[in-house]
Every structure is written in C-alpha cells, then in structure tokens.
Design an enzyme around this catalytic site. Structure first.
Site, PDB file in Angstrom:
ATOM      1  N   GLY A 557       0.824  -1.190   0.000  1.00  0.00           N
ATOM      2  CA  GLY A 557       0.000   0.000   0.000  1.00  0.00           C
ATOM      3  C   GLY A 557       0.861   1.244   0.000  1.00  0.00           C
ATOM      4  O   GLY A 557       2.093   1.178  -0.147  1.00  0.00           O
ATOM      5  N   PHE A 559       1.748   3.131   2.380  1.00  0.00           N
ATOM      6  CA  PHE A 559       2.640   3.325   3.515  1.00  0.00           C
ATOM      7  C   PHE A 559       3.639   2.190   3.674  1.00  0.00           C
ATOM      8  O   PHE A 559       4.366   2.133   4.650  1.00  0.00           O
ATOM      9  CB  PHE A 559       1.825   3.469   4.800  1.00  0.00           C
ATOM     10  CG  PHE A 559       1.026   4.729   4.840  1.00  0.00           C
ATOM     11  CD1 PHE A 559       1.617   5.938   4.538  1.00  0.00           C
ATOM     12  CD2 PHE A 559      -0.321   4.705   5.149  1.00  0.00           C
ATOM     13  CE1 PHE A 559       0.880   7.107   4.561  1.00  0.00           C
ATOM     14  CE2 PHE A 559      -1.058   5.874   5.174  1.00  0.00           C
ATOM     15  CZ  PHE A 559      -0.467   7.077   4.881  1.00  0.00           C
ATOM     16  N   ILE A 561       4.933  -2.196   2.707  1.00  0.00           N
ATOM     17  CA  ILE A 561       4.639  -3.561   2.273  1.00  0.00           C
ATOM     18  C   ILE A 561       4.191  -4.381   3.472  1.00  0.00           C
ATOM     19  O   ILE A 561       4.650  -4.176   4.596  1.00  0.00           O
ATOM     20  CB  ILE A 561       5.888  -4.199   1.628  1.00  0.00           C
ATOM     21  CG1 ILE A 561       6.376  -3.337   0.460  1.00  0.00           C
ATOM     22  CG2 ILE A 561       5.611  -5.609   1.145  1.00  0.00           C
ATOM     23  CD1 ILE A 561       7.677  -3.812  -0.153  1.00  0.00           C
ATOM     24  N   ASP A 673     -11.089   5.768   6.207  1.00  0.00           N
ATOM     25  CA  ASP A 673     -10.587   5.067   5.025  1.00  0.00           C
ATOM     26  C   ASP A 673     -11.149   3.652   4.958  1.00  0.00           C
ATOM     27  O   ASP A 673     -10.425   2.687   4.701  1.00  0.00           O
ATOM     28  CB  ASP A 673      -9.060   5.028   5.022  1.00  0.00           C
ATOM     29  CG  ASP A 673      -8.490   4.721   3.642  1.00  0.00           C
ATOM     30  OD1 ASP A 673      -9.203   4.975   2.650  1.00  0.00           O
ATOM     31  OD2 ASP A 673      -7.350   4.234   3.554  1.00  0.00           O
TER      32      ASP A 673
END
Length: 872
Positions: A557, A559, A561, A673
């Site tokens: 993603g 931010f 792995i 989110d």
C-alpha cells in the site's frame, strides 16, 4: 294478495340462511378454533386474539414458495413474527390446511399428509377440544368445558422470541426445556445455529451458543437482574421474574402498561436483544443487546483472568495471580489465563480479596446455600480446600445466600458500575494487613518526595547545560533527535538520532516501552501515555519473514509492504513494514499504535506488537488466512465462493465493527478510510476492519471536524469530506454504504464504466433504482444461485439501506446504530433514499485537475488512494 306474506316469509328465511353462511365463512377470524373448522392457505383467513393484539395464520416470507403457520402482531404495521409452528417442516406450496384431528392441531399438506402436529397423546379429555389464541400471544389447546385447563400451549415451544408472561427455562415436572432458537436468516424461519438456553447445573444462568460452542453467558440471577447486565436501567413498565424451585427454574417478564409492545429475541446473527415498539417512529427500538464487546466473549481471559474493556489489553490477572504464558498473552491470546503466585495453605491462614463490580464467574462448578450470609459463607469456604471463591446469591438488602466456586474461575469481567462483589481466596503471602500497608504507604511517600526533589535539581542542571542540543529542524521541516552524550547508555538500544518525528507531535508523550524514549510535553501536565504494547526485536521479525522475502509478501500500500511471517513459537503474523519514503509514515504509525492497541472487538483487526529499529517502523498484526475482502469480491474466480449468506455475514460484521468504533468503544473513532481492501477476512470469513492510520478520535460531544489535509480513497470518500474537508461519523457511514453496494454488485465504485456512461457505481445503481430494475446490477452469482441463501427480498432491502448510507447530504444518512437495526430486523421500516453523493470523476486526471483548480486544500501524496493494492 294472499301470496305476498308467503313471499316475504321465504325472503326472510333466505336472508337468515345467507347471514348464517356468511358468519360461518368468516367466524374463523374469532380467537377460537374447533374441530368443525379448518384454516387453509388459499382462504387467506386468520385467527385473531380477543383484543386484536395477535394474529395466527399462514405466511410465506419474502414471497417464497415455503409456507409456515405463525403468530404475529396484529396492530403493528410491519409484520413481526413471534412464533412459527412448522419452522423446520414448511409446506412446499399453497395447498395447506390447519385442522383439529384426534384432539391435536395438525397441518396437512396437499396430499393430506401431516406436516406438523402438537403431538398430544392420550390424556383424559371429557369433551371436544378447542384451540384458542390469547391476547398474550399464546396459542393453546383446551377442554371446551374447562377454559383454565391447557392441554398444550405454544409458550412451551418458543422459537426466537420471548413474549411477556412466557417462561424461558425448565419445567421440572414435565421435563420441558423452553429455549430460544434463532431463525436461520431474517427471512428464513427454520432453526438457525444460535440458541439461548438455561443451564441449571450449579447456580442457574443462560448461555448463548453457536451450535455446541458457548458464545456468551448471562451471569446468574442476583435477585435484581443477571450479573452480566449491570448497565440495564430499570423501566417502569417492565417487571422481571426469576423462579428457582423444585418444580421449575424459569425466567419471565411482564408489562404493566397497556399498548406497549416489548419482546426479547435472538437474531439470526446470534444477538440477544430487547426491542420495544415506538409508535411515533413506527419502528422497533433496540434497548439492550449482547454480546456487546470483546469482554462478553465466553472465557475471554482464561482461568483467574478478568476482562476490562477500559484497559489495554482487556485481559488482566486478579491480584495474587500472574500470567500463565507471557508470550501468548503478549500476542493477545489470553485463553491460557493466570496462575497463583503463592500456593494456598488450607490451614486457616488463607484470606480473601474482595473484587467489586464484577460479572460473577461461570457457575457450572458451584454449590449454593441460600440460608446463610456472607460471614458464614467465608467460614465455609475456608474449611474447604477446594473452595476458590465465594459470593452472595442475592444482592438485595445488603446481600444474602452463599455461592461457592470449587472449579475454575472463568469468564469474569469488570464494570464501571453495577455488577457484584466476588471474594477470591488468596494465600497469606499475597495479603497485607492494614498496619503493614500504612507503613509502606508512608515510607513510599517519603521516598517519592526525596526522589522528586533530586530529580528536579538534576533536571534543572541538565536543562541549563544541554538546552541547545536536544533537537534541530531539518530542511524538510522534520525534527531529528540528537544523541545526548550524558545519556548515551540510556538511548543506546534505540539509536534515537535516526528516528524522525513530525514537529506537530512534539506536544505528545510516548512510552519508553513502546518507542524507547520519553518526551516532556510543553504543557504543565507531564503525563506518560502507557499503551502496554509489546516491542518486538527487529531480528525476530526478520527471521519470521525470511528476511522480508518477496515470497512472503502479501500486498503493498501507500505506507509500505505487508509480509506474512511465522514467529519462533510457530504463530503466524502479518508484518506491516512502513516505507521510509512516505512522509506520513510516522504519523500513520503513531495513529495505528494509539488506536488499535486500545480497540478490542471481534470485527477489528488485532495489533500484536510493534518494532522500532533505526529507521524501521513496523506493526505486527494477527495473520488472517483469507486476506482482504477485495481479493475475493473483485476476483472472478474467488467471487464465485461468495454466496449471499457469506456476503450477508460479512456486511453485518463490518457494520458491528463500525458501530463499535462510533458508539461502543472507549473513544469515538472516525476511520476515514473504510474500503474493501481495508477489510480482512479470517479463516471463517469473519470480517475485521484494519488500517487505522488515518483515523481520528472524537470527543463524546463532537459531531464533526474539519481538515485541510484530505486523506482517503476516491470512491469511498463522502462529498462533504472530499470537497470541503468536513468529516464525521456520517463520512464513515457513506464509505460503508459504498462498500455494501460493492458487496452486493461485485463491482468497484471507483473506475466503474458502462455503456450508459454512468458517473460511477452509485450513479448506475441510483438510475436502476428509480427505474425499478436494480436487480440487473446485482452480482449474478447471488441472483442465479439455486441455494436457499439467495433471497431477493433481502437483497433489495440491503440495496435500499446502502443507498440511504450514500445520500448526498450527511444529515440524511442514518447513524450506524440505525443501520444495524435495519440490517438485522425484517420489521424495521426503511425510508426511501434520496439522490446519492457523487464524488468520483471519470478519470484520475480529471479528478486531480478539478481538485487543484477549485479547492485550496493540501491533497496528500497518498499511494493508497492512487494505486492498485494487492490482497493483504
């Protein structure tokens, strides 16, 4: 002239014959039913109680081909069933008949074969029997000449609902065990997996089970209520009763006011809840439900451990006990429980620790003596070496009766108020007398005062000498800590000079155990934030992930792995390795640690630990075998395994988790989110909400907030958040609505295209909803399925709920508690949705362009929103 009277007489006879025929045709609507009458499905006739409170008749849920005989409320506009006769033997078509045959109520199918019967055998019946529907909702068979003699009653065979004056529990004379059994689904009355049953071994209490597995325990009756429900406020119209005699052990309640409808029901999802009909709202209001949080889970903290939802972790050891297995406890596996620090002597020197405001332990291995008080109970316990704890059987009037535990002390939880006192037996070494305790307090006070004075002198000296060498600001606006020469040994293990922090964090304190550093806030209050979260070694994490091998990579993603790993003890974990290149990495890391470490719910992912080493920042989670929801929902092969029942369960699990964040957790959390890739699935496909890096804590009196840094994922963001930076609980509701509609359609909202060039999935669904063709966009896998889990009526209801959640105006959207009620209740009135909010453009370039020219907001470089995420 002479023929006129004859004509009038003939007309009168004909009229009387017609009236009698008409009366016989509709007299079945009375509350009694005799052997000379029958009730057929095609006649559409019913039996109604005297005051028209309840109604008995045939019904087919969701217009299916299955027909049942049931009882429902007559005056409530939304059909609410409270009893079903042939729940596990439905009629396959509309050719069914109810008759009285051989003194039994019998349902015959089209071939005149009995499909269900009251199964009365023998008995001394001196006259014909009649069936009668009472105003209590009880269907009875009685002697026609003896109204008070019930030969059979439906109250002895409940389904999923406990009505006023109905008893739940054991009739010890007849051996009848009255229990609640859930519907298989909201529109399937057949027996589900969940049941509520009274256990009469030891000190009686109720258990909610999923087949043979106990999920929740009510706690014993303490004279006022069940000990697991201390926060339940007494209602002036409800009177509770618990009876324990040689003839029966039962629980019941009654309503003291007229025109109030209240029921206790077990939902198809295993939720035990009390619902009351609110006339003004024309809906059922949920007054109470269980299980509510992780501490309601059966045996959550093991032997001699107690659960407290206000601590992190939630499991704690009773004073005088210590963890049985430190490693498993650190990884949030609390089932091993606690063990004694010192053995009992059983020579009279042992004593008791008084624990207040508790749900009493599991009562299977208990003995009860209602004739003695607490002092005699203590003496009795001391004389028995097997006695582990004792408590009052009844808390009224200062307490009376004696309950003694001789087995394990399991399933305890602590409440802020309410509950009951429990006296736990401890060895003399773990007990302190008041004199010793006072001496220690005085000595500790003097020592602390001297230590504080010395610390203040040292701090003043250190601050004067090193006030210019604490930190410096780098060109990119970050703060870099310098290793202070005089404290080299203190920081040696953490290499703080390489740990970068956002300047905005300087006001906050961190725990040494977590980050290896304390920082003093600028405020006058020097508080330390204690998270009690294990700090794991980098080497251990590296070994677990095979040195962060690509073969162990689960996904990636914005931010960093996520890797799969296996610890030295064999436990599987998921490691989120934050990217060093992400400017938001530290902020997200700090947010997840602060939030998830405190959140305890079966539908939220569990954070097991963290790792801080040099420039590395990692979060260690429980490993979930089925990865993320999007890896199933949007994959052509895996999607075929998601039938409607699984999607139904996943939707309700996500809703429960979100409701916990908004309402039932210690803090009011806005996730910001919520999306398919942030919902993980365990081996049982139970959904767990993850990724709290963008979440925000709200105060109890806060309703919305504003930000200039809009973060999240296009397609899931509400219009007011995407356009104006306003976020609230309704922002999460919007995201949930998008997710619900994606689950039903099997299509992504973001990047949705079709021949009609709809703006997105929401626009397409809205167009079909207005045209009455919304089923065309439902995933064919759940529409074309031939299994009984495909329920068109329920799918349409869920689409309507999803559209309510994504309405353009935040004030029009329901809160999650209302969403949960609509999802779980077939009888709740669902309003018509208004136009949804469209906040996704046709292309990424178009969206970025419009965002940069029309709005003066700082759009975060967030790869989570701009890249395709692999399954995690």
């Amino acid at each position: 002239m002479g023929s006129a009277p004859d004509y009038h007489y003939s007309y009168t006879i004909f009229f009387l014959f017609f009236v009698l025929t008409l009366f016989n045709a509709f007299s079945i609507s009375a509350n009694t039913f005799s052997a000379t009458k029958s009730l057929t499905i095609t006649s559409n006739k019913t039996i109604i109680s005297p005051n028209e409170i309840f109604e008995l008749g045939f019904f087919n849920p969701a217009s299916s081909s299955r027909w049942y005989l049931g009882i429902w409320y007559k005056k409530i506009p939304t059909r609410t069933y409270v009893w079903v006769a042939n729940r596990d033997n439905p009629l396959s078509n509309s050719n069914g008949t109810l008759k009285i045959s051989d003194n039994n109520l019998v349902i015959f199918d089209q071939s005149d074969t009995p499909a269900w019967s009251t199964n009365l055998t023998g008995g001394d019946v001196g006259s014909p029997v009649v069936a009668e529907l009472l105003d209590t909702g009880n269907l009875v068979i009685r002697d026609s000449n003896n109204p008070d003699r019930f030969l059979w009653q439906s109250f002895d065979f409940p389904t999923d609902t406990l009505l006023p004056e109905m008893k739940l529990g054991w009739d010890l004379k007849t051996g009848i065990d009255r229990l609640l059994s859930s519907w298989k689904a909201p529109d399937d009355p057949s027996s589900g997996d969940f049941s509520t049953k009274l256990q009469i071994r030891g000190f009686p209490e109720f258990y909610v089970s999923n087949r043979e597995n106990i999920l929740y325990r009510s706690g014993p009756w303490n004279g006022i209520g069940f000990s697991s429900v201390p926060v339940m406020k007494p209602l002036d119209y409800l009177v509770y009763n618990f009876t324990a005699t040689n003839e029966e052990v039962t629980y019941s309640y009654r309503i003291t006011k007229t025109n109030i409808y209240s029921r206790l029901s077990l939902s198809s999802a295993g939720l035990l809840q009390r619902l009351t009909w609110i006339e003004s709202a024309q809906s059922w209001k949920q007054l109470w439900y269980s299980p509510k949080d992780m501490c309601d889970n059966y045996k959550q903290c093991g032997n001699f451990g107690y659960c407290d939802s206000n601590t992190s972790p939630v499991c704690n050891c009773i004073k005088g006990f210590e963890l049985r297995n430190q490693q498993t406890w650190a990884l949030r596996d609390d089932s091993a429980g606690c063990v004694r620090k010192a053995r009992l002597s059983c020579d009279g020197r042992d004593g008791f620790l008084r624990l207040k405001n508790l749900k009493l332990p599991d009562t299977k291995a208990t003995t009860v003596d209602r004739s003695i008080g607490v002092k005699e109970c203590e003496e009795k316990c001391l004389k028995d070496c097997n006695c582990k704890a004792f408590a009052n059987a009844d808390i009224r009037d200062g307490g009376s009766g004696c309950v003694i535990w001789t087995g394990e002390i399991l399933d305890i939880r602590n409440f802020a108020k309410g509950g009951q006192d429990l006296y736990v037996r401890l060895a003399a070494a773990d007990l302190e007398d008041k004199e010793t305790k006072n001496i220690k307090i005085i000595g500790s006070s003097i020592g602390v005062s001297i230590l504080l004075l010395l610390s203040f002198i040292i701090f003043r000296f250190w601050k004067r000498k090193y006030k210019r060498s604490i930190a410096f600001q780098t060109p990119d606006g970050m703060i870099s800590f310098i290793k202070i020469p005089s404290l080299t040994g203190f920081y040696n293990n953490f290499k703080i000079e390489e740990f970068m922090l956002d300047p905005s964090l300087l006001e906050e304190d961190f725990n040494l155990k977590l980050f290896g550093i304390y920082r003093v806030s600028k405020s006058s209050e020097k508080k330390k934030e204690k998270l009690e979260l294990p700090l794991m070694e980098f080497e251990a994490i590296s070994r677990a992930t095979n040195n962060f091998s690509n073969a162990n990579k689960l996904g990636q993603g914005g931010f960093g792995i996520v890797y799969k790993g296996r610890l030295d003890d064999g436990r599987e974990i998921a490691v989120k390795r934050l990217s060093k290149m992400s400017l938001q990495g530290t902020n997200e890391f700090k947010n997840e640690v602060r939030l998830i470490a405190r959140l305890q719910h079966m539908n939220l992912v569990r954070l097991l630990g963290c790792c801080v080493d040099k420039g590395e920042k990692m979060l260690i989670y429980e490993y979930l075998e089925n990865l993320s929801l999007d890896s199933h929902l949007f994959d052509k092969t895996r999607r075929s395994n998601l039938n409607w029942q699984k999607r139904f369960d996943i939707t309700n699990g996500i809703a429960r988790g979100l409701l916990y964040l908004h309402q039932d957790s210690r803090f009011r959390i806005i996730h910001r989110d919520l999306k398919a890739s942030n919902v993980l699935l365990d081996k049982n496909m139970t959904p767990k909400i993850s990724d709290f890096g963008m979440a925000r804590i709200f105060g109890q009196d806060e309703t919305e907030a504003n930000t200039r840094k809009v973060v999240g994922t296009y397609g899931y963001m509400s219009p007011e958040y995407a356009m104006d930076g306003l976020f609230s609980m309704k922002s999460d509701v919007f995201s949930f609505g998008v997710l619900l509609l994606e689950i039903i359609s099997g299509k992504k909202n973001n990047g949705f295209y079709n021949s009609n060039r709809d703006l997105n999935l929401l626009g397409c669904l809205w167009r079909h909803w207005k045209e009455g063709s919304v089923l065309e966009i439902v995933d064919p896998i759940i529409i074309d399925s031939s299994s009984s889990t495909c329920r068109t009526h329920e799918i349409l209801r869920y689409i309507q709920i999803g559209l309510l959640c994504v309405q353009e105006r935040a004030e029009d959207r329901p809160v999650m508690s209302s969403v949960m009620l609509m999802l779980g209740s077939e009888t709740t009135v669902i309003p018509q949705p208004k136009r949804p909010g469209y906040c996704v453009g046709r292309s990424l370039l178009e969206t970025d362009s419009s965002s940069s020219t029309q709005h003066n907001y700082e759009w975060t470089v967030n790869q989570i929103t701009l890249s395709v995420i692999d399954a995690r």
